[in-house]
Design an enzyme around this catalytic site. Structure first.
Site, PDB file in Angstrom:
ATOM      1  N   THR A 125       7.207  -5.082  10.103  1.00 26.48           N
ATOM      2  CA  THR A 125       6.341  -4.285   9.249  1.00 26.48           C
ATOM      3  C   THR A 125       6.787  -2.829   9.290  1.00 26.48           C
ATOM      4  OG1 THR A 125       4.032  -3.714   8.751  1.00 26.48           O
ATOM      5  CG2 THR A 125       4.613  -3.928  11.084  1.00 26.48           C
ATOM      6  N   CYS A 126       6.390  -2.085   8.266  1.00 30.34           N
ATOM      7  CA  CYS A 126       6.660  -0.643   8.216  1.00 30.34           C
ATOM      8  C   CYS A 126       5.547  -0.007   7.389  1.00 30.34           C
ATOM      9  CB  CYS A 126       8.052  -0.369   7.646  1.00 30.34           C
ATOM     10  SG  CYS A 126       8.301  -0.957   5.958  1.00 30.34           S
ATOM     11  N   LEU A 127       5.842   0.986   6.604  1.00 34.90           N
ATOM     12  CA  LEU A 127       4.807   1.630   5.802  1.00 34.90           C
ATOM     13  C   LEU A 127       4.479   0.798   4.560  1.00 34.90           C
ATOM     14  CD1 LEU A 127       2.975   4.112   5.434  1.00 34.90           C
ATOM     15  CD2 LEU A 127       4.823   5.149   4.109  1.00 34.90           C
TER      16      LEU A 127
END
Length: 164
Positions: A125-127
């Site tokens: 996951t990230c932004l």
């Protein structure tokens, strides 16, 4: 007789997933003729692991059942500034390649979490899902088999997660 010689996977059969519809041709799958004059459509199969996108609901279930290692590839300042998914491990994108090759003890010491095995389910996951896709590709290139991308990333998590 010739039909028995052709492997089932090479046949132009609508019973196969992704097989062409009769009367249509596929530019991406070459057609060859066997010794008996039968046209066979060659399929492209990949040995690469499947890498699917994960929704908010799916990620919640995986976290609740402890069925995945969730790795957030944002920079540490982003987690401090915006927040993080509880239970996730922060491994910045630029460190993913090296981190996934560390000894388990080193990984735990540096990132504060259990290093995933090559057969573990890993969700990156990230932004917003862009950097996590790059991390997923890196993990696949290192031989990880069950990797997924949380498509909405932190933005989706924050939008869907009940505020406390």
């Amino acid at each position: 007789m010739c039909a028995a010689l052709a492997p089932r996977l090479l046949r132009n059969s609508p019973a196969l997933p992704g097989a062409p519809v009769p009367g249509r041709t596929s530019a991406s799958s070459p057609v060859v003729t066997n010794r008996c004059g039968e046209e066979l459509q060659l399929r492209r199969f990949s040995a690469a692991p499947s890498s699917a996108g994960v929704s908010y609901e799916q990620l919640k279930r995986l976290l609740a059942g402890r069925k995945a290692v969730v790795i957030d590839v944002r920079e540490p300042w982003e987690l401090r500034e915006y927040g993080h998914i509880p239970g996730s491990i922060n491994v910045p994108l630029g460190q993913v390649n090296t981190a996934l090759q560390l000894a388990p003890e080193e990984f735990d010491e540096k990132y504060g979490g259990v290093m995933p095995q090559h057969t573990d389910n890993i969700v990156f996951t990230c932004l917003a899902g862009i950097r996590s896709k790059k991390a997923l590709d890196t993990a696949v290139s290192l031989g990880y088999k069950d990797v997924q991308n949380y498509l909405g990333g932190w933005q989706d998590w924050e939008k869907n997660e009940p505020q406390k």
